[in-house]
Design a protein around this motif. Structure first.
Motif, mmCIF file in Angstrom:
data_model
loop_
_atom_site.group_PDB
_atom_site.id
_atom_site.type_symbol
_atom_site.label_atom_id
_atom_site.label_comp_id
_atom_site.label_asym_id
_atom_site.label_seq_id
_atom_site.Cartn_x
_atom_site.Cartn_y
_atom_site.Cartn_z
ATOM 1 N N SER A 6 0.842 -1.190 0.000
ATOM 2 C CA SER A 6 0.000 0.000 0.000
ATOM 3 C C SER A 6 0.881 1.246 0.000
ATOM 4 O O SER A 6 1.984 1.240 0.541
ATOM 5 C CB SER A 6 -0.902 0.031 1.238
ATOM 6 O OG SER A 6 -1.789 -1.060 1.254
ATOM 7 N N TRP A 7 0.374 2.295 -0.593
ATOM 8 C CA TRP A 7 1.019 3.594 -0.452
ATOM 9 C C TRP A 7 0.863 4.054 0.995
ATOM 10 O O TRP A 7 -0.216 3.905 1.592
ATOM 11 C CB TRP A 7 0.384 4.626 -1.376
ATOM 12 C CG TRP A 7 0.793 4.498 -2.814
ATOM 13 C CD1 TRP A 7 0.148 3.833 -3.805
ATOM 14 C CD2 TRP A 7 1.948 5.101 -3.415
ATOM 15 N NE1 TRP A 7 0.824 3.956 -4.999
ATOM 16 C CE2 TRP A 7 1.944 4.742 -4.788
ATOM 17 C CE3 TRP A 7 2.986 5.897 -2.945
ATOM 18 C CZ2 TRP A 7 2.926 5.149 -5.688
ATOM 19 C CZ3 TRP A 7 3.969 6.306 -3.829
ATOM 20 C CH2 TRP A 7 3.938 5.943 -5.179
ATOM 21 N N ILE A 8 1.934 4.606 1.564
ATOM 22 C CA ILE A 8 1.878 5.077 2.950
ATOM 23 C C ILE A 8 2.426 6.494 3.039
ATOM 24 O O ILE A 8 3.195 6.952 2.191
ATOM 25 C CB ILE A 8 2.650 4.151 3.915
ATOM 26 C CG1 ILE A 8 4.140 4.064 3.525
ATOM 27 C CG2 ILE A 8 2.015 2.765 3.975
ATOM 28 C CD1 ILE A 8 4.997 3.305 4.537
ATOM 29 N N TRP A 9 2.038 7.182 4.090
ATOM 30 C CA TRP A 9 2.556 8.514 4.423
ATOM 31 C C TRP A 9 2.334 8.743 5.907
ATOM 32 O O TRP A 9 1.911 7.829 6.629
ATOM 33 C CB TRP A 9 1.881 9.589 3.558
ATOM 34 C CG TRP A 9 2.586 10.917 3.574
ATOM 35 C CD1 TRP A 9 2.107 12.103 4.031
ATOM 36 C CD2 TRP A 9 3.915 11.178 3.119
ATOM 37 N NE1 TRP A 9 3.052 13.095 3.887
ATOM 38 C CE2 TRP A 9 4.168 12.552 3.322
ATOM 39 C CE3 TRP A 9 4.917 10.391 2.556
ATOM 40 C CZ2 TRP A 9 5.382 13.157 2.996
ATOM 41 C CZ3 TRP A 9 6.124 10.987 2.218
ATOM 42 C CH2 TRP A 9 6.355 12.352 2.437
ATOM 43 N N GLY A 107 4.052 10.233 -0.574
ATOM 44 C CA GLY A 107 3.765 8.809 -0.568
ATOM 45 C C GLY A 107 5.003 7.958 -0.746
ATOM 46 O O GLY A 107 5.976 8.385 -1.369
ATOM 47 N N LEU A 108 4.964 6.750 -0.184
ATOM 48 C CA LEU A 108 6.016 5.747 -0.333
ATOM 49 C C LEU A 108 5.358 4.412 -0.620
ATOM 50 O O LEU A 108 4.357 4.041 0.011
ATOM 51 C CB LEU A 108 6.851 5.647 0.943
ATOM 52 C CG LEU A 108 7.841 4.472 1.028
ATOM 53 C CD1 LEU A 108 8.953 4.626 -0.005
ATOM 54 C CD2 LEU A 108 8.426 4.339 2.434
ATOM 55 N N LEU A 109 5.930 3.668 -1.560
ATOM 56 C CA LEU A 109 5.439 2.336 -1.909
ATOM 57 C C LEU A 109 6.647 1.423 -2.053
ATOM 58 O O LEU A 109 7.575 1.734 -2.799
ATOM 59 C CB LEU A 109 4.657 2.387 -3.219
ATOM 60 C CG LEU A 109 4.027 1.070 -3.720
ATOM 61 C CD1 LEU A 109 2.808 0.708 -2.860
ATOM 62 C CD2 LEU A 109 3.625 1.184 -5.185
ATOM 63 N N ALA A 125 0.612 -0.054 7.374
ATOM 64 C CA ALA A 125 0.489 0.739 8.598
ATOM 65 C C ALA A 125 1.431 0.276 9.698
ATOM 66 O O ALA A 125 1.589 0.971 10.713
ATOM 67 C CB ALA A 125 -0.956 0.694 9.102
ATOM 68 N N ALA A 126 2.089 -0.865 9.493
ATOM 69 C CA ALA A 126 3.037 -1.333 10.502
ATOM 70 C C ALA A 126 4.377 -0.606 10.412
ATOM 71 O O ALA A 126 5.188 -0.666 11.352
ATOM 72 C CB ALA A 126 3.242 -2.843 10.376
ATOM 73 N N LEU A 175 0.445 5.926 7.882
ATOM 74 C CA LEU A 175 -0.944 5.886 7.442
ATOM 75 C C LEU A 175 -1.017 5.243 6.067
ATOM 76 O O LEU A 175 -0.263 5.608 5.168
ATOM 77 C CB LEU A 175 -1.518 7.304 7.361
ATOM 78 C CG LEU A 175 -1.566 8.117 8.657
ATOM 79 C CD1 LEU A 175 -2.131 9.499 8.365
ATOM 80 C CD2 LEU A 175 -2.408 7.403 9.709
ATOM 81 N N GLU A 176 -1.899 4.277 5.899
ATOM 82 C CA GLU A 176 -2.105 3.681 4.586
ATOM 83 C C GLU A 176 -3.000 4.594 3.751
ATOM 84 O O GLU A 176 -4.080 4.978 4.184
ATOM 85 C CB GLU A 176 -2.753 2.297 4.719
ATOM 86 C CG GLU A 176 -1.823 1.247 5.299
ATOM 87 C CD GLU A 176 -2.393 -0.155 5.175
ATOM 88 O OE1 GLU A 176 -3.294 -0.367 4.327
ATOM 89 O OE2 GLU A 176 -1.944 -1.041 5.917
ATOM 90 N N LEU A 177 -2.517 4.936 2.570
ATOM 91 C CA LEU A 177 -3.260 5.832 1.696
ATOM 92 C C LEU A 177 -4.165 5.079 0.735
ATOM 93 O O LEU A 177 -5.246 5.555 0.387
ATOM 94 C CB LEU A 177 -2.293 6.701 0.880
ATOM 95 C CG LEU A 177 -1.276 7.523 1.666
ATOM 96 C CD1 LEU A 177 -0.405 8.320 0.708
ATOM 97 C CD2 LEU A 177 -1.966 8.443 2.655
ATOM 98 N N GLY A 178 -3.700 3.918 0.280
ATOM 99 C CA GLY A 178 -4.466 3.157 -0.692
ATOM 100 C C GLY A 178 -3.563 2.200 -1.436
ATOM 101 O O GLY A 178 -2.335 2.183 -1.253
ATOM 102 N N PRO A 179 -4.134 1.394 -2.317
ATOM 103 C CA PRO A 179 -3.358 0.374 -3.020
ATOM 104 C C PRO A 179 -2.561 0.954 -4.181
ATOM 105 O O PRO A 179 -2.768 2.088 -4.615
ATOM 106 C CB PRO A 179 -4.440 -0.577 -3.529
ATOM 107 C CG PRO A 179 -5.612 0.328 -3.772
ATOM 108 C CD PRO A 179 -5.567 1.364 -2.675
ATOM 109 N N ALA A 180 -1.634 0.157 -4.691
ATOM 110 C CA ALA A 180 -0.962 0.500 -5.942
ATOM 111 C C ALA A 180 -2.021 0.714 -7.020
ATOM 112 O O ALA A 180 -2.975 -0.063 -7.129
ATOM 113 C CB ALA A 180 -0.002 -0.617 -6.346
ATOM 114 N N GLY A 181 -1.865 1.788 -7.780
ATOM 115 C CA GLY A 181 -2.853 2.142 -8.795
ATOM 116 C C GLY A 181 -3.781 3.254 -8.372
ATOM 117 O O GLY A 181 -4.585 3.732 -9.184
#
Length: 963
Positions: A6-9, A107-109, A125-126, A175-181
Motif C-alpha cells: 500500500s502507499w503510505i505517508w 507517498g512511499l510504496l 500501517a506497521a 498511514l495507509e493511503l491506498g493500493p498500488a494504482g
C-alpha cells in the motif's frame, strides 16, 4: 508486477511543503533463501534507500504522475539471514511543482520479495515514520526549475536512524493511503534505464581563504505562493500587483544597508518609514541591488512593491547595520503578532500567464495600488487596506537567506592559504583546520578542477551550533567570481558536537565550492570533502585526438559536458535547471551517439514527450514539468529525433510507436496554418538567443521552415508504420507550406528570407543568419535561391544578425557540412570554443559572450557554464574530421570519408549501436596530397572507405568478429 503493498505517508497535509519524512521497517529474514531478494520501491517526490544502514540507491526517475516509475534493487547480499533486518527510507516531498516534477502528494510504496516469489515485506500501517526533525522545511526555493535549498540541524536529529539498532519506539505508525494504482499514481512502470553512477571525486586545491562580515539579518519570502493561491500546483509565470510589509527592529539608531539579491523579480520600489525609495536610488547592478538607510530605535516600517511577472517569485532581503546591537524582523501590525513577521498587501490583481498565449493584462488601477507606496507613512496607515492585508504563512518565510549571506561580503580580508589547510583536498590526509576570526565569518573556497554534478559529502569536527554554509558555483577567473543569482543550491549545516559526517540528498552542479564557517567557538577541523559524480552510466567508447591541441581540448570539454548532462534524461545543465528540454535533447543525442552509443536514455526521453498532451496537443517544451510551455521548434526537433533514433538503431517497432504520437501532434499543428497557407501561432517562438525577429505572435520563418522538415519526417515515419493515407497527407502539407514560404517569405530585392511577418501584417526588416541557415539545411530553399543563401553560409554578411548560441551553431555546422565546407566548421569551432578554453572553461557554455543578459556585465561570458546543447564539436569532429558516418539504418552501412582541412593526423573511435566500435586513424600530407587511413570495425558492417577528393594514398581495413 503483482503489487501487494500500500502507499503510505504520515499524518498532516497530503502534500506538505518541503517535507523530509523518514520510514523504517524491521523484519526477520529466514535463515535460508535470502541470497536472492529484490526490493521494488517508488516515492513522491524523491527517496534515499538504506538497507541495514547501507545506502543502496536514490530515485525514482522523473516521470508523469500517471506513469509513476518504480525501481528494483537486489538486496539479498545485504540481508542478515536469521536476524532482524531494517529497511529505512527517507522521502523528500517537494510540495510544489518544478520543471522536472508535477505536484502529487506525499507517498512511499515498497515491496520486498524473495527469489521464490514470496512477498516478505510491504509498505503498510506497521511501518514506523517520523518527520526528519533536523531538516528545516522553511528553506527557500532554489528556483522555479528546482525545489528547495537545504538547511539541516544535525543536533536535532539522530543520524543513526537508518541502522538496525535504532530505537524507533517514539515514532508513529504510517498511514495507509491506498493500493498500488491509486490516484495520482494510476499506472506504475518499471524503471527503463540503469541506475545512475556515483563516482567519488575530490577537490583539487583550496583556492582562497577569506574573512568577512555579511548580513546580520536575512530572509527569503515566497511572494508568488503567498500572494496567489494555487501557485504551488504549477510552474507557470504569474503576474500580480501587491506589496510585502515588515518592520526592521533595532535596539538603537543605526545606519544600515539593505540588500536585495534576487533574479530581477519582486522589486519595483520600496519605502522605509514612509520614505519612498525608487529604483534610481539603489546601487549595484541587476540582480544585486542595495540602498543605505537610517534606522531609528525600535520598529522601522519596510514596504516593498513586489509587482510584476514572476516565475520563482522570491523576495530576498538582507540587512547589515554595524552599530546595531540587535536586528530582527517584526510584524508591522500587532494583530498579526505570533503569526508572521511579514504580511502582504494584495494582490490587487493577478493573472497566470499560460505560455505567451492570450491573457488579460493586469489592472494597475485596482485597489489603490499606485497610490499605496506614497500614502503609507507608518504601520497604522496599512489599516486603510484592511481587506487586502494578510499575514504571510511562516512556511513561505525562510529563517535565513543563506545565499545572500554567502554572496555579500563586508570588511573582507583575503588571507594567504596556510599549507595545512590544503589538507582539506587530500583524501585520507591529516585534518585541515579552518581558522576562526573573532567578529568575522571564515570562507574557504575549494576548486574541484572541473564541473561535476551529484551529491556532496563531508566529515568535520566542530562544536555544537557551529554553522557550516556550503555554496557551489560554476565559474571564476582571476578576481572575478560569477555568483549564481537565480539559483540557490546552498546547504546550511548546523553542527552537533564532535566528529560527524553528512551526505546531502540534493543534487547539485558546480566546480567551485565555498564553505563559510559561522558562529564557531573554536576552529573547525575538516576530515574529508567528497562529491559523488552521478550520471547515466556510460563507457568512454568515443575517442578523438588530432594534430591540433586546441581541437583536442575542445573535444574533451564537449565530452565532459555531455556526460554531466546525462541524468535520468538528457538535461540542459547540471546546475541552473537539470531540466529535460525537449529540443535540446535532439542535438545532445547526436553527440552522445558519437561518444557513448547508449540508446535507452534517448528512448525514455522521446517517450516522455507525448505525456504532455494533457497540457497541450502541441506538446510541451520541457517534460515532465509544471510549466505548460510550448516552443514549436522543440516539438519539431522531438519528431526529428524520433526519426534519427530509427536511423541510429533500425528499431522499426519504436518508430511505429512514435509515429502515432507524431501524427497526433502534427494534425494539431496543421490546424495553425492560416489563410495565407503559413504556420501562424501564438507561443514561445524561439530558435536562438540573439536579436532575430521571432515574435511570440505572428508568422516566424524559421518555425515554418522546420515544420516543413517535420512534416517530411512524418511522411517517412508514416511509411514505416504502413500509414499510406497519413504519409500522403503530410507530404502534400509539406509541399504546400514550402511553396507558401518561398512565395511570401522571400525578399527578392534583398535576396534573403525575412525573419517573420508580424501579427499586424508588417514584414520584418531584420535579416538573420539563423533564418538563412535553416532554409538551406532543410531544403526549403531550392535552385538559385539556395545558391544565394549558401554563399551567406560561407561568408556571413556583417549586417546580418549573427548566431548567438552554440545551440544554433549546431544547425549552422550541419548546413556547412551539407555544402562541403568542413574547414569553416573547424574555423568556427576554434574561434568560439577556443574562446571558452581561453577563459578557463572545462565545460561548454550555454551562450556566446556579450549579448542578452551578459551585456550588463562584461565579465559575465555566459549564464550557464555547462550546457549540453553546446557540445557540437564532439559530434562534428567524429563525423567530419574522422569521417565516420552511417549510410543506412542501424549503421549497417558505414562510410569513412575524412576531411583533413590542414590537419596532419587524427585518430579516434565511434561506438556502433549494435556494440563494438569503429576505430579510425589517418595521416595526411597536404603538400603531396597523400593520405593513409586505417580502419577497424565489426565484420557484419558493410564499410565504404573514401580518400578525400584529389588525394592518393593507402587504405587498410581490419575486421573483428562479433561474439
Amino acid at each position: 508486477m503483482n503489487w501487494q503493498a500500500s502507499w503510505i505517508w504520515g499524518d498532516g497535509e497530503q502534500s506538505p511543503r518541503n517535507e523530509w519524512r523518514c520510514f523504517r521497517s524491521v523484519f526477520e529474514a529466514p535463515s535460508m533463501g535470502t541470497n536472492t531478494a529484490s526490493l521494488k520501491i517508488t516515492a513522491d517526490s524523491r527517496y534515499v534507500l538504506y538497507v541495514n544502514g547501507t545506502q543502496l540507491g536514490r530515485g525514482p526517475v522523473r516521470s508523469w504522475p500517471f506513469e509513476q516509475s518504480y525501481d528494483t534493487y537486489e538486496v539479498g547480499h545485504l540481508l542478515k539471514a536469521g536476524e532482524a533486518n531494517t529497511i529505512a527510507v527517507m522521502v523528500m516531498h517537494f510540495g510544489v511543482s518544478t520543471f522536472y516534477y508535477l505536484r502529487g502528494r506525499g507517498g512511499l510504496l515498497a515491496q520486498l520479495e524473495y527469489g521464490d516469489g514470496t512477498v516478505a515485506l510491504t509498505t503498510d500501517a506497521a511501518w514506523k515514520t517520523s518527520k526528519h526533525e533536523g531538516q528545516h522545511s522553511r528553506s527557500p526555493r532554489m528556483s522555479c526549475q528546482h525545489a528547495f535549498a537545504e538547511y539541516v540541524d544535525a543536533s536535532a536529529w539522530d543520524a543513526e536512524w537508518i541502522g538496525r539498532e535504532f530505537d524507533d519506539s517514539g515514532w508513529r505508525n504510517a498511514l495507509e493511503l491506498g493500493p498500488a494504482g491509486m490516484e495520482p499514481w494510476t499506472t506504475l512502470k518499471p524503471r527503463d534505464i540503469p541506475m545512475l553512477t556515483e563516482e567519488i571525486v575530490h577537490p583539487v586545491r583550496v583556492e582562497s581563504l577569506v574573512r568577512y562580515k555579511s548580513f546580520q539579518l536575512s530572509a527569503a519570502i515566497d511572494v508568488r505562493s503567498a500572494l496567489v493561491e494555487g501557485s504551488e500546483d504549477h510552474s507557470n509565470v504569474v503576474e500580480l500587483t501587491g506589496f510585502v510589509a515588515s518592520s526592521i527592529r533595532t535596539s538603537r539608531p543605526a545606519r544600515a544597508t539593505l540588500g536585495f539579491l534576487a533574479s530581477g523579480e519582486c522589486l519595483n520600489a520600496l519605502s522605509v518609514n514612509g520614505e519612498t525609495i525608487g529604483m534610481d536610488r539603489l546601487y549595484g547592478s541587476q540582480p544585486e541591488r542595495y540602498v543605505d538607510v537610517e534606522l531609528k530605535a525600535g520598529d522601522n516600517l519596510l514596504l516593498v512593491d513586489v509587482s510584476g511577472g514572476m516565475h520563482t517569485g522570491k523576495l530576498q532581503i538582507g540587512v547589515y547595520a554595524e552599530d546595531a546591537d540587535e536586528l530582527a524582523f517584526a510584524t508591522p501590525l500587532s494583530r498579526f503578532a505570533g503569526q508572521s513577521t511579514f504580511c502582504t498587501v494584495g494582490p490587487f490583481d493577478f493573472v497566470v500567464n499560460l505560455d505567451h498565449q492570450d491573457r488579460r493584462e493586469i489592472d494597475r488601477e485596482l485597489g489603490g495600488y499606485k497610490e499605496l507606496l506614497g500614502s503609507v507613512k507608518q504601520a497604522a496607515d496599512l489599516e486603510k487596506y484592511v481587506d487586502s492585508l494578510r499575514p504571510i504563512d511562516l512556511k513561505y518565510v525562510s529563517e535565513a537567506d543563506v545565499f545572500s549571506e554567502c554572496v555579500w561580503k563586508k570588511d573582507r580580508a583575503d588571507i594567504a592559504v596556510p599549507a595545512q589547510l590544503q589538507n582539506a583536498v587530500i583524501p585520507n590526509g591529516d585534518a585541515a583546520i579552518v581558522p576562526v576570526y573573532e567578529g568575522y565569518d571564515t570562507e574557504i573556497l575549494l576548486d574541484f578542477g572541473k564541473e561535476y554534478s551529484g551529491y556532496l559529502s563531508f566529515e568535520v569536527e566542530a562544536a555544537e551550533g557551529t554553522v557550516l554554509d556550503w555554496y557551489g558555483f560554476e565559474y571564476m577567473l582571476g578576481e572575478y567570481r560569477q555568483d549564481m543569482f537565480g539559483l540557490d543550491h546552498t546547504l546550511r549545516y548546523v553542527s552537533r558536537s564532535g566528529r560527524q559526517s553528512y551526505t546531502s540528498p540534493v543534487r547539485r552542479g558546480f566546480r567551485y565550492l565555498a564553505l563559510t564557517v559561522r558562529k564557531a567557538e573554536a576552529p573547525v577541523k575538516i576530515h574529508g570533502i567528497t562529491f559523488a559524480q552521478s550520471n547515466y552510466p556510460v563507457a568512454e567508447v568515443g575517442r578523438f585526438e588530432c594534430s591540433d591541441p586546441l581541437l583536442n581540448d575542445i573535444w574533451e570539454i564537449s565530452r565532459h559536458t555531455t556526460k554531466l548532462c546525462m541524468e535520468d534524461t538528457f538535461v540542459d545543465c547540471p546546475a541552473f535547471e537539470q531540466t529535460f528540454w525537449v529540443g535540446d535533447s535532439r542535438n545532445e543525442a547526436l553527440v552522445s551517439n558519437y561518444l557513448y552509443g547508449v540508446q535507452d536514455i534517448l528512448k525514455r526521453c522521446l517517450r516522455l514527450v507525448p505525456g504532455s498532451k494533457y497540457q497541450t496537443p502541441l506538446y510541451a517544451d520541457q517534460v515532465p514539468s509544471g510549466w505548460s510551455s510550448v516552443i514549436p521548434n522543440w516539438t519539431f526537433f522531438w519528431a526529428i529525433a524520433c526519426s534519427e533514433y530509427y536511423e541510429q538503431t533500425d528499431d522499426k517497432a519504436f518508430a511505429v510507436e512514435m509515429y502515432d504520437h507524431i501524427r497526433y501532434t502534427m494534425d494539431h499543428y496543421l490546424l495553425k496554418i492560416d489563410g495565407s497557407g503559413l504556420f501562424n501561432v501564438k507561443g514561445w517562438n524561439l530558435l536562438d538567443w540573439s536579436p532575430i525577429d521571432q515574435p511570440n505572435d505572428g508568422i516566424v520563418t524559421h518555425q515554418n521552415v522546420f515544420l516543413v522538415q517535420t512534416l517530411r519526417v512524418a511522411v517517412a515515419m508514416g511509411r514505416l508504420a504502413g500509414d499510406a493515407e497519413g504519409s500522403a497527407r503530410f507530404g502534400e502539407a509539406a509541399d504546400k507550406l514550402a511553396a507558401a514560404i518561398n512565395e511570401q517569405l522571400w525578399d527578392e530585392e534583398k535576396q534573403v528570407y525575412i525573419d517573420c511577418i508580424h501579427a499586424d501584417g508588417r514584414r520584418s526588416t531584420v535579416t538573420s543568419m539563423q533564418t538563412q541557415v535553416v532554409a538551406s539545411l532543410t531544403g526549403v530553399a531550392q535552385g538559385e535561391r539556395k545558391s544565394v543563401i549558401d554563399k551567406y553560409l560561407i561568408q556571413p554578411p556583417e549586417h546580418f544578425v549573427q548566431i548567438g548560441s552554440p545551440f544554433m551553431s549546431f544547425f549552422y555546422y550541419e548546413a556547412l557540412a551539407k555544402v562541403g565546407e568542413v574547414k569553416l566548421i573547424l574555423d568556427d569551432i576554434r574561434h568560439n570554443y577556443g574562446n571558452m578554453i581561453a577563459h578557463g572553461a572545462t565545460t561548454c557554455w550555454e551562450q556566446y559572450p556579450n549579448f542578452l543578459e551578459n551585456r550588463a556585465n562584461p565579465d559575465m561570458v555566459t549564464r550557464s557554464h555547462c550546457h549540453a546543447w553546446s557540445s557540437a564539436p564532439a559530434y562534428f569532429l567524429g563525423r567530419e574530421t574522422l569521417g565516420v558516418r552511417s549510410s543506412a539504418p542501424g549503421w549497417s552501412v558505414v562510410e569513412i570519408a575524412p576531411v583533413p582541412c590542414g590537419l596532419e593526423w587524427a585518430r579516434g573511435s565511434v561506438p556502433h549501436p549494435s556494440g563494438g566500435r569503429i576505430d579510425v586513424s589517418w595521416k595526411a600530407d597536404e603538400a603531396t596530397r597523400t593520405m593513409s587511413i586505417n580502419v577497424t570495425y565489426p565484420s557484419d558492417i558493410r564499410m565504404i572507405v573514401k580518400l578525400p577528393e584529389g588525394y592518393n594514398g593507402e587504405i587498410k581495413e581490419r575486421k573483428l568478429e562479433r561474439i
